[in-house]
Motif scaffolding. Structure first.
Motif, PDB file in Angstrom:
ATOM      1  N   PRO A 220      37.422 -21.043  18.017  1.00 51.87           N
ATOM      2  CA  PRO A 220      37.337 -20.541  19.392  1.00 51.87           C
ATOM      3  C   PRO A 220      35.968 -20.853  19.996  1.00 51.87           C
ATOM      4  O   PRO A 220      34.973 -20.959  19.282  1.00 51.87           O
ATOM      5  CB  PRO A 220      37.516 -19.031  19.224  1.00 51.87           C
ATOM      6  CG  PRO A 220      37.039 -18.741  17.836  1.00 51.87           C
ATOM      7  CD  PRO A 220      37.361 -19.973  17.025  1.00 51.87           C
ATOM      8  N   GLN A 221      35.947 -21.008  21.315  1.00 59.89           N
ATOM      9  CA  GLN A 221      34.672 -21.208  22.002  1.00 59.89           C
ATOM     10  C   GLN A 221      33.842 -19.936  21.867  1.00 59.89           C
ATOM     11  O   GLN A 221      34.380 -18.836  21.837  1.00 59.89           O
ATOM     12  CB  GLN A 221      34.910 -21.532  23.479  1.00 59.89           C
ATOM     13  CG  GLN A 221      35.562 -22.875  23.694  1.00 59.89           C
ATOM     14  CD  GLN A 221      34.714 -24.028  23.179  1.00 59.89           C
ATOM     15  OE1 GLN A 221      33.513 -24.076  23.401  1.00 59.89           O
ATOM     16  NE2 GLN A 221      35.341 -24.941  22.460  1.00 59.89           N
ATOM     17  N   THR A 222      32.539 -20.092  21.788  1.00 64.63           N
ATOM     18  CA  THR A 222      31.649 -18.957  21.628  1.00 64.63           C
ATOM     19  C   THR A 222      30.318 -19.250  22.300  1.00 64.63           C
ATOM     20  O   THR A 222      29.989 -20.399  22.563  1.00 64.63           O
ATOM     21  CB  THR A 222      31.438 -18.642  20.126  1.00 64.63           C
ATOM     22  OG1 THR A 222      30.566 -17.526  20.005  1.00 64.63           O
ATOM     23  CG2 THR A 222      30.858 -19.812  19.376  1.00 64.63           C
ATOM     24  N   ASP A 223      29.562 -18.202  22.533  1.00 62.15           N
ATOM     25  CA  ASP A 223      28.214 -18.348  23.092  1.00 62.15           C
ATOM     26  C   ASP A 223      27.160 -18.407  21.998  1.00 62.15           C
ATOM     27  O   ASP A 223      25.966 -18.318  22.279  1.00 62.15           O
ATOM     28  CB  ASP A 223      27.904 -17.174  24.033  1.00 62.15           C
ATOM     29  CG  ASP A 223      28.770 -17.198  25.281  1.00 62.15           C
ATOM     30  OD1 ASP A 223      29.168 -18.303  25.699  1.00 62.15           O
ATOM     31  OD2 ASP A 223      29.053 -16.116  25.828  1.00 62.15           O
ATOM     32  N   SER A 224      27.594 -18.561  20.760  1.00 61.16           N
ATOM     33  CA  SER A 224      26.670 -18.582  19.625  1.00 61.16           C
ATOM     34  C   SER A 224      25.630 -19.688  19.791  1.00 61.16           C
ATOM     35  O   SER A 224      25.931 -20.784  20.260  1.00 61.16           O
ATOM     36  CB  SER A 224      27.437 -18.814  18.324  1.00 61.16           C
ATOM     37  OG  SER A 224      26.542 -18.975  17.244  1.00 61.16           O
TER      38      SER A 224
ATOM     39  N   VAL B  65      27.251 -24.596  16.956  1.00 65.68           N
ATOM     40  CA  VAL B  65      27.136 -25.513  18.098  1.00 65.68           C
ATOM     41  C   VAL B  65      27.572 -26.919  17.688  1.00 65.68           C
ATOM     42  O   VAL B  65      28.335 -27.588  18.397  1.00 65.68           O
ATOM     43  CB  VAL B  65      25.699 -25.509  18.660  1.00 65.68           C
ATOM     44  CG1 VAL B  65      25.495 -26.630  19.664  1.00 65.68           C
ATOM     45  CG2 VAL B  65      25.369 -24.152  19.283  1.00 65.68           C
TER      46      VAL B  65
ATOM     47  N   LEU C 211      31.425 -27.049  17.008  1.00 64.95           N
ATOM     48  CA  LEU C 211      32.202 -27.052  18.252  1.00 64.95           C
ATOM     49  C   LEU C 211      32.116 -28.399  18.956  1.00 64.95           C
ATOM     50  O   LEU C 211      33.106 -28.876  19.517  1.00 64.95           O
ATOM     51  CB  LEU C 211      31.740 -25.915  19.165  1.00 64.95           C
ATOM     52  CG  LEU C 211      32.184 -24.521  18.726  1.00 64.95           C
ATOM     53  CD1 LEU C 211      31.494 -23.460  19.568  1.00 64.95           C
ATOM     54  CD2 LEU C 211      33.691 -24.370  18.797  1.00 64.95           C
ATOM     55  N   ALA C 212      30.964 -29.032  18.933  1.00 61.13           N
ATOM     56  CA  ALA C 212      30.819 -30.360  19.532  1.00 61.13           C
ATOM     57  C   ALA C 212      31.675 -31.375  18.777  1.00 61.13           C
ATOM     58  O   ALA C 212      32.344 -32.223  19.390  1.00 61.13           O
ATOM     59  CB  ALA C 212      29.354 -30.780  19.532  1.00 61.13           C
TER      60      ALA C 212
ATOM     61  N   GLN D 254      34.355 -30.701  17.018  1.00 58.73           N
ATOM     62  CA  GLN D 254      35.746 -30.367  17.310  1.00 58.73           C
ATOM     63  C   GLN D 254      36.160 -30.921  18.674  1.00 58.73           C
ATOM     64  O   GLN D 254      37.247 -31.476  18.828  1.00 58.73           O
ATOM     65  CB  GLN D 254      35.934 -28.850  17.280  1.00 58.73           C
ATOM     66  CG  GLN D 254      37.323 -28.387  17.688  1.00 58.73           C
ATOM     67  CD  GLN D 254      37.474 -26.897  17.560  1.00 58.73           C
ATOM     68  OE1 GLN D 254      37.743 -26.390  16.489  1.00 58.73           O
ATOM     69  NE2 GLN D 254      37.306 -26.182  18.665  1.00 58.73           N
ATOM     70  N   LYS D 255      35.291 -30.791  19.660  1.00 60.99           N
ATOM     71  CA  LYS D 255      35.584 -31.292  21.001  1.00 60.99           C
ATOM     72  C   LYS D 255      35.839 -32.795  20.974  1.00 60.99           C
ATOM     73  O   LYS D 255      36.784 -33.297  21.590  1.00 60.99           O
ATOM     74  CB  LYS D 255      34.428 -30.968  21.944  1.00 60.99           C
ATOM     75  CG  LYS D 255      34.675 -31.395  23.368  1.00 60.99           C
ATOM     76  CD  LYS D 255      33.513 -30.965  24.270  1.00 60.99           C
ATOM     77  CE  LYS D 255      33.809 -31.278  25.703  1.00 60.99           C
ATOM     78  NZ  LYS D 255      33.196 -32.483  26.189  1.00 60.99           N
TER      79      LYS D 255
ATOM     80  N   LYS E  74      44.844 -21.623  16.329  1.00 60.34           N
ATOM     81  CA  LYS E  74      43.477 -21.130  16.216  1.00 60.34           C
ATOM     82  C   LYS E  74      43.095 -20.856  14.761  1.00 60.34           C
ATOM     83  O   LYS E  74      43.958 -20.692  13.895  1.00 60.34           O
ATOM     84  CB  LYS E  74      43.285 -19.871  17.058  1.00 60.34           C
ATOM     85  CG  LYS E  74      44.092 -18.679  16.569  1.00 60.34           C
ATOM     86  CD  LYS E  74      43.891 -17.498  17.502  1.00 60.34           C
ATOM     87  CE  LYS E  74      44.726 -16.312  17.025  1.00 60.34           C
ATOM     88  NZ  LYS E  74      44.586 -15.154  17.891  1.00 60.34           N
TER      89      LYS E  74
END
Length: 79
Positions: A26-30, A36, A39-40, A42-43, A62
Motif C-alpha cells: 500500500p502507498q504510505t507516507d513513510s 521508499v 514503492l518506487a 513496485q511502481k 494487496k
C-alpha cells in the motif's frame, strides 16, 4: 518472468485470460529509505505490467501480514 510463462502456456494452446499481481504494497507516507525504494520499484514493475499485458485482465492483491491461506484469508482478499 511471467511473460515467458504466458508464452509457454500459449504454445500448448492454453488460453490466458488475465494475470494476478500478488503482495502489492500500500502507498504510505513513510520516510524509511527501504519502504521508499520498494514503492518506487513496485511502481516501475506495475507500469511495465500495465504496458506489456494491457490486453489481459489484471488483478492486484494487496500485501497482507500473513500468507493467504484458508477461507478467512480468501475472504479478506475479496473485501
Amino acid at each position: 518472468m511471467v511473460e515467458r510463462f504466458i508464452y509457454w502456456v500459449k504454445e500448448f494452446q492454453i488460453p490466458v485470460g488475465g494475470i494476478i499481481v500478488n503482495q502489492v504494497m500500500p502507498q504510505t507516507d513513510s520516510k524509511s529509505p527501504f519502504i521508499v525504494n520498494k514503492l518506487a520499484e513496485q511502481k516501475t514493475y506495475m507500469e511495465l505490467i500495465d504496458k506489456k499485458f494491457s490486453s489481459l485482465v489484471s488483478a492486484r492483491v494487496k500485501m497482507f501480514n500473513n500468507e493467504i491461506g484458508g477461507v478467512e484469508m480468501l475472504r479478506k482478499v475479496f473485501e
